[in-house]
Design a protein around this motif. Sequence first.
Motif, PDB file in Angstrom:
ATOM      1  N   GLN A 553      19.456  37.376  57.096  1.00 50.90           N
ATOM      2  CA  GLN A 553      20.686  37.562  56.336  1.00 50.90           C
ATOM      3  C   GLN A 553      21.869  37.858  57.265  1.00 50.90           C
ATOM      4  O   GLN A 553      22.988  37.399  57.032  1.00 50.90           O
ATOM      5  CB  GLN A 553      20.511  38.706  55.333  1.00 50.90           C
ATOM      6  CG  GLN A 553      19.622  38.349  54.149  1.00 50.90           C
ATOM      7  CD  GLN A 553      19.481  39.499  53.185  1.00 50.90           C
ATOM      8  OE1 GLN A 553      19.912  40.617  53.481  1.00 50.90           O
ATOM      9  NE2 GLN A 553      18.870  39.236  52.042  1.00 50.90           N
ATOM     10  N   GLN A 591      21.835  32.596  50.268  1.00 49.68           N
ATOM     11  CA  GLN A 591      22.049  34.031  50.421  1.00 49.68           C
ATOM     12  C   GLN A 591      21.651  34.794  49.157  1.00 49.68           C
ATOM     13  O   GLN A 591      21.032  35.857  49.217  1.00 49.68           O
ATOM     14  CB  GLN A 591      23.519  34.285  50.756  1.00 49.68           C
ATOM     15  CG  GLN A 591      23.823  35.766  51.028  1.00 49.68           C
ATOM     16  CD  GLN A 591      25.265  35.995  51.391  1.00 49.68           C
ATOM     17  OE1 GLN A 591      26.058  35.043  51.353  1.00 49.68           O
ATOM     18  NE2 GLN A 591      25.616  37.209  51.740  1.00 49.68           N
ATOM     19  N   SER A 592      21.997  34.247  47.987  1.00 55.50           N
ATOM     20  CA  SER A 592      21.630  34.925  46.737  1.00 55.50           C
ATOM     21  C   SER A 592      20.116  34.955  46.535  1.00 55.50           C
ATOM     22  O   SER A 592      19.549  35.948  46.075  1.00 55.50           O
ATOM     23  CB  SER A 592      22.310  34.226  45.561  1.00 55.50           C
ATOM     24  OG  SER A 592      21.849  32.890  45.451  1.00 55.50           O
ATOM     25  N   GLN A 595      18.633  37.614  48.710  1.00 53.28           N
ATOM     26  CA  GLN A 595      18.869  38.952  48.163  1.00 53.28           C
ATOM     27  C   GLN A 595      17.875  39.271  47.041  1.00 53.28           C
ATOM     28  O   GLN A 595      17.335  40.381  46.955  1.00 53.28           O
ATOM     29  CB  GLN A 595      20.315  39.043  47.654  1.00 53.28           C
ATOM     30  CG  GLN A 595      21.366  39.057  48.761  1.00 53.28           C
ATOM     31  CD  GLN A 595      22.774  39.097  48.199  1.00 53.28           C
ATOM     32  OE1 GLN A 595      22.967  39.040  46.987  1.00 53.28           O
ATOM     33  NE2 GLN A 595      23.768  39.170  49.081  1.00 53.28           N
ATOM     34  N   SER A 598      14.492  39.940  48.624  1.00 57.31           N
ATOM     35  CA  SER A 598      14.458  41.271  49.244  1.00 57.31           C
ATOM     36  C   SER A 598      14.250  42.352  48.198  1.00 57.31           C
ATOM     37  O   SER A 598      13.479  43.294  48.385  1.00 57.31           O
ATOM     38  CB  SER A 598      15.746  41.510  50.032  1.00 57.31           C
ATOM     39  OG  SER A 598      15.767  42.818  50.560  1.00 57.31           O
TER      40      SER A 598
END
Length: 612
Positions: A553, A591-592, A595, A598
């Motif tokens: 990230q 990126q989303s 996230q 994670s």
Amino acid sequence: MAALRYALLYSDESAEALYEDGVRLLLSPCGTEFVYETSEPRAHPLQTPHRSRHRTEFATSSCLDRVLQVLDFRNKFSGCPFIPLSILPPEKTVSHLSEISGVTWPRLEDNEFVGGLEGGGVKVSSLDGNANLYMSALKKEFLVEFLCQLSCKTPALNPESQSQDLLPHPLRYGERIPETGNKIPSSKGRSGSKYSSSVIQVMDDLRFAKHGFRYSWLVQRFSVSCCPAEFYYPMSVALRFLNRSSENEPRDGDTPTGSETTGEPENFREGAGSVLPKALPLTCRRTHLHRWNFCNPGMSSTFSMPLKVAVCGDVTYRFFFDGAGCVEIYPGDGSVFVSDGSCLGKYFKHQFLNEGTKLTEERTYMASDLPPDKPRAVYSVRALITQAVRFLEMSCKAKLSLNRLSDTCCWKPGVDTEHVGLPELLEQSFIPGKGRFAVYSDNVVLVNYLDGVTLHTVWNFAHFNKHEKGQVKGPINISPHLKNGFGWCQLNFPDGAAKVVQLESPGDYSSYIKAVIAWCVQIDDTARKRTVAPLGKENWSVEAELQKIQRFQFLVQNSTAVKCRDLSSVPVRSRRDENALREISCEMNIQSVLQKTSKAIQDIDLLLSSRK
């Protein structure tokens, strides 16, 4: 002597016989003791009959014929026989100068020892002639006739070593019995009491037994679906001989071996040996485990233990709950009725040999819808199957009882004489509107409903109560071939009545049966979801994976492509600008997704830490 009305052999190998004159004889599991029960012809039904307890080897002439008949019935279907010399007729004993502990079976190609019979069966004889195996053309049952050493007294040994020494230990495939020649075993170094009934007189100077060892020809009946290990090889030879005869295959040397056709072992070309069953000793060290059923013989539902064999006239009923999971009925005409698998007691297949074509034919009967009797039939199919279902229900009722003493036996190894271990409670839950559900380590399920009804059954779980290798943790006495475990359940009502019901045919009790089935399936499915596949040898952890995602990230966020977030406000004037915007949107989608991944891994880590 009056005619025999019925003879029963229970799961612990204790026997019971009832005669037409009202005499009842009970035999202990080891055969060393019996109870002789007589009643007067005009006695009141509530009057207690006269009972006397005797040692089998000291049976008197008043009951000797009945004792021999019941003992012969027990030895025919039991794993370890009991043969006392004192009550046997002299013509039934055989003397040998050498001890016979095992036999060597022939090869499949030995025509001298393997041959067919007139009715389409087969006979397999051992190389020394001390054992013979007979199998019919139906290939469902076989007889074994062998020389068995008579029962003798035991020396002062430990009970565990005594029981281990009494049980037969089969040899491996291809292993032969060691040849001792014609040497007579020396009497020195042996206990005199152990061989007191087998060796009559010993001359110390010549170390020679005058009459040698005493034996008797013993005939035992076994089912092909539940064959003991010591007779598995000769049974396989007989089956292969019958299959080859039915297919009209040549018996020359060019015939392929068993391993090339059906995967059978190579020792069909070499032969194998097996240790013969040994007789139990004359005395029992655990007589306190002998249990006697003193209930009224006129009652039809007083079985204290599940049945193993029942003989009523010429009809033989056999029940296998722990091994093959089937019921077999032999009417006496050479045919057989079989009910096995998940349809235990529901469907019966009648297999018989057609006299004209010499082929095996099969018919299926449903226990709840049996055909009417034929006018000139030898036996009634309806009566046979109805009696088998009645025996099965009474056996299931005895097996589903909460009496833990049914698992003990006086002569089997590993019996705890001090106490009987109780199962451990594994899972318990209360369902509103239903009741309390509990399952124990032996897969026994107990349900207490809110209306006072109690349900007791045994369930065959696929994932619950299993080791890592898939084995059951606790002791369980059901067949792995039975669907949903035992297939039966017992309902106890508040008024004291009890009823045995099939799980697949609940009838009016479907609300109770569906509730317990749903709960068992639920906890088994929960156990399946909890099963985590074993990790690899590498040291995997959630924190290390989170650190990798955070590094990725960081690289994505600090890249030049992601920093250009204001490009969406620039008017699109060319195809090149549109491609650039697509790349930017793809990077933002990545990126989303990272996230969300994670956050999911953090939730998994929190769940694992809470379970520790």
